[in-house]
Scaffold this active site. Structure first.
Site, mmCIF file in Angstrom:
data_model
loop_
_atom_site.group_PDB
_atom_site.id
_atom_site.type_symbol
_atom_site.label_atom_id
_atom_site.label_comp_id
_atom_site.label_asym_id
_atom_site.label_seq_id
_atom_site.Cartn_x
_atom_site.Cartn_y
_atom_site.Cartn_z
ATOM 1 N N ASP A 263 -89.081 -32.079 -20.976
ATOM 2 C CA ASP A 263 -88.992 -32.302 -19.522
ATOM 3 C C ASP A 263 -87.753 -31.545 -19.032
ATOM 4 O OD1 ASP A 263 -88.354 -33.329 -16.996
ATOM 5 O OD2 ASP A 263 -88.616 -35.425 -17.496
ATOM 6 N N LYS B 89 -89.278 -46.133 -21.111
ATOM 7 C CA LYS B 89 -88.010 -45.447 -21.313
ATOM 8 C C LYS B 89 -87.344 -46.024 -22.553
ATOM 9 C CE LYS B 89 -87.908 -42.842 -17.565
ATOM 10 N NZ LYS B 89 -87.773 -41.377 -17.631
ATOM 11 N N ASP C 165 -89.963 -42.024 -23.317
ATOM 12 C CA ASP C 165 -89.118 -40.982 -22.720
ATOM 13 C C ASP C 165 -87.656 -41.358 -22.943
ATOM 14 O OD1 ASP C 165 -87.909 -39.020 -21.203
ATOM 15 O OD2 ASP C 165 -88.898 -39.545 -19.317
ATOM 16 N N GLU D 45 -90.707 -37.925 -25.172
ATOM 17 C CA GLU D 45 -90.269 -36.980 -24.151
ATOM 18 C C GLU D 45 -88.753 -36.789 -24.217
ATOM 19 O OE1 GLU D 45 -91.793 -38.246 -20.335
ATOM 20 O OE2 GLU D 45 -90.570 -36.794 -19.245
ATOM 21 N N LYS E 113 -95.905 -45.203 -20.130
ATOM 22 C CA LYS E 113 -94.691 -44.572 -20.660
ATOM 23 C C LYS E 113 -93.554 -45.556 -20.506
ATOM 24 C CE LYS E 113 -91.666 -41.155 -18.502
ATOM 25 N NZ LYS E 113 -91.661 -39.802 -17.878
ATOM 26 N N LYS F 28 -92.461 -30.719 -13.539
ATOM 27 C CA LYS F 28 -92.015 -31.339 -12.290
ATOM 28 C C LYS F 28 -91.813 -30.219 -11.284
ATOM 29 C CE LYS F 28 -89.917 -35.434 -14.298
ATOM 30 N NZ LYS F 28 -88.672 -36.043 -14.812
ATOM 31 N N SER G 33 -94.679 -44.866 -15.465
ATOM 32 C CA SER G 33 -93.411 -44.811 -16.176
ATOM 33 C C SER G 33 -92.708 -46.138 -15.918
ATOM 34 C CB SER G 33 -92.580 -43.642 -15.644
ATOM 35 O OG SER G 33 -91.308 -43.636 -16.242
ATOM 36 N N GLY H 95 -92.707 -37.305 -12.647
ATOM 37 C CA GLY H 95 -92.296 -37.864 -11.357
ATOM 38 C C GLY H 95 -90.791 -38.054 -11.289
HETATM 39 O O1 OSB Z 1 -87.587 -38.352 -16.953
HETATM 40 O O2 OSB Z 1 -89.516 -38.547 -16.108
HETATM 41 C C1 OSB Z 1 -88.293 -38.764 -16.044
HETATM 42 C C2 OSB Z 1 -87.493 -40.950 -12.997
HETATM 43 C C3 OSB Z 1 -86.264 -40.440 -12.639
HETATM 44 C C4 OSB Z 1 -85.716 -39.435 -13.394
HETATM 45 C C5 OSB Z 1 -86.384 -38.928 -14.504
HETATM 46 C C6 OSB Z 1 -87.634 -39.422 -14.863
HETATM 47 C C7 OSB Z 1 -88.171 -40.473 -14.112
HETATM 48 C C8 OSB Z 1 -89.422 -41.139 -14.420
HETATM 49 C C9 OSB Z 1 -90.156 -41.777 -13.259
HETATM 50 O O3 OSB Z 1 -89.854 -41.270 -15.551
HETATM 51 C C10 OSB Z 1 -91.469 -41.181 -12.992
HETATM 52 C C11 OSB Z 1 -92.047 -41.663 -11.680
HETATM 53 O O4 OSB Z 1 -91.665 -41.155 -10.605
HETATM 54 O O5 OSB Z 1 -92.892 -42.544 -11.718
HETATM 55 MG MG MG Z 2 -88.769 -37.423 -18.431
#
Ligand code: OSB
Ligand code: MG
Length: 368
Positions: free
Chosen positions: A238, A163, A188, A213, A161, A262, A135, A290
């Site tokens: 999510d 953001k 995401d 996402e 992925k 999660k 991510s 994560g």
């Molecule tokens: O939406 O998946 C998410 C990190 C913090 C809060 C929300 C998310 C995330 C990530 C990081 O996408 C995923 C990771 O720990 O590598």
């Molecule tokens: Mg997410």
């Protein structure tokens, strides 16, 4: 299980690089760890919430309060047998799933260590090699993002992925596709859009993403149904899936085609397994999400990812992507094929580095 002592501690760990989502930027993680000493072994859990109530409503403070004043006293005084049982014990507390998961998952670790088997086998996992993705947060420039993607593709990760948020979406994805036309890519949004943005979200279809996402409300299911009818890109939920029942409902009304699981968000291994079962029975792929976990939460994520329905690469990546020095030994490493091998030693399969954890500790409290 005879519990001798439960300890809460908050550790503070700087990230090697800031992590930015549509709801904000994180530079230092504040992580509450739960340690359970029972029957001569020690188990660990991690509260995976953010520092601020922006992903969901939990924070290190709310988790500490719920654990100290409700969950820990119940585990110490009420009747229960196995780690799976405490989900029912915790039911009177509405929500606060990340606080619940940290304690329940520590008890799973204790149970696995007692039986001297890896935790992933205790929960019923079968995949000995799990596929990994990364991510990548919002960067200061598209060039920096493209560089980061290149690095992770070179490292072997199986999907990327990124953001997105309004203003950092279509143009950015267009640049990514120009440079990386063939990578497995997804986006995401962390709830950054509304139904008014449907025309913009339709533009995502041209990038043949694996999924988008959580584009809409953090607790929404029904608006995602409307959106999924309008776009070809599969919607993955999510934030808005907290229970196996939420997953069943979302699938029934066709709000999504994929679900991110999660452990913290759903309240621990017992619920994660149920949710996994619901999705498997309906042929809905799941993958492990994560929350910028330390090695302890990361090890729990690896265990969950061995369940047979976790067919898509998860956000489970190497320790060094986040930490200069992790709090477990060995740290999590990823193969050049973009996989993690399930550990063969008992419990978490990684040993907490006690002296390192001690150095990072900002506060602690003991119970029992
Ligand atoms: O939406 O998946 C998410 C990190 C913090 C809060 C929300 C998310 C995330 C990530 C990081 O996408 C995923 C990771 O720990 O590598
Ligand atoms: Mg997410």
């Amino acid at each position: 299980m005879k519990i001798e002592r439960i300890e809460l501690r908050e550790i503070q760990m700087p990230l090697v690089h800031f992590f930015e989502t549509s709801f904000g930027r994180t530079t230092v993680r504040r992580i509450v760890l739960v340690r359970v000493d029972a029957d001569g072994v020690t188990g660990w859990g991690e509260v995976t919430c953010g520092e601020s109530p922006f992903y969901n409503y939990e924070t290190p403070e709310t988790a500490w309060h719920i654990l100290r004043d409700f969950l820990i006293p119940w585990v110490l005084t009420k009747e229960w047998n196995t780690a799976a049982d405490v989900a029912a014990l915790f039911k009177p507390v509405r929500g606060h799933n990340m606080a619940k998961a940290a304690l329940q998952n520590a008890l799973w670790d204790v149970e696995a260590r007692e039986r001297q088997i890896p935790l992933w086998k205790l929960i019923g996992g079968t995949l000995e090699e799990i596929p990994c993705g990364v991510s990548i947060g919002i960067q200061d420039s598209v060039e920096e993002l493209l560089e980061k993607i290149q690095r992770e593709v070179d490292a072997g990760y199986q999907r990327i992925k990124v953001k997105i948020k309004p203003g950092w979406d279509v143009e950015v994805l267009d640049r990514i596709r120009q440079r990386f036309p063939r990578i497995a890519l997804m986006a995401d949004a962390n709830s950054a859009y509304t139904l008014d943005d449907i025309p913009r979200l339709k533009l995502l279809d041209r990038f043949y993403l694996m999924m988008v996402e959580q584009p809409l409300g953090w607790d929404d299911i029904l608006d995602h149904v409307k959106l999924q009818r309008e776009i070809a890109t599969p919607v993955c939920l999510d934030e808005s899936i907290h229970t196996a029942d939420d997953a069943r409902k979302a699938i029934e009304v066709r709000a999504c085609k994929i679900i991110n699981v999660k452990l913290g968000r759903v309240g621990g291994f017992a619920a994660a397994r149920q949710l996994h079962g619901v999705c498997r029975a309906r042929n809905i792929p799941v993958w492990c999400g994560g929350m910028l976990e330390s090695g302890i939460g990361r090890a729990h994520n690896i265990a969950m990812s061995t369940l047979a329905g976790f067919t898509l690469p998860g956000d489970v990546s190497a320790s060094k992507r986040y930490w200069a020095e992790d709090i477990i030994e060995p740290e999590v490493i990823v193969t050049p094929q973009g996989t993690i091998l399930a550990p063969q030693t008992s419990g978490l399969g990684f040993e907490p580095r006690l002296e390192r954890i001690e150095q990072l500790t900002a506060r602690r409290e003991s119970f029992g």
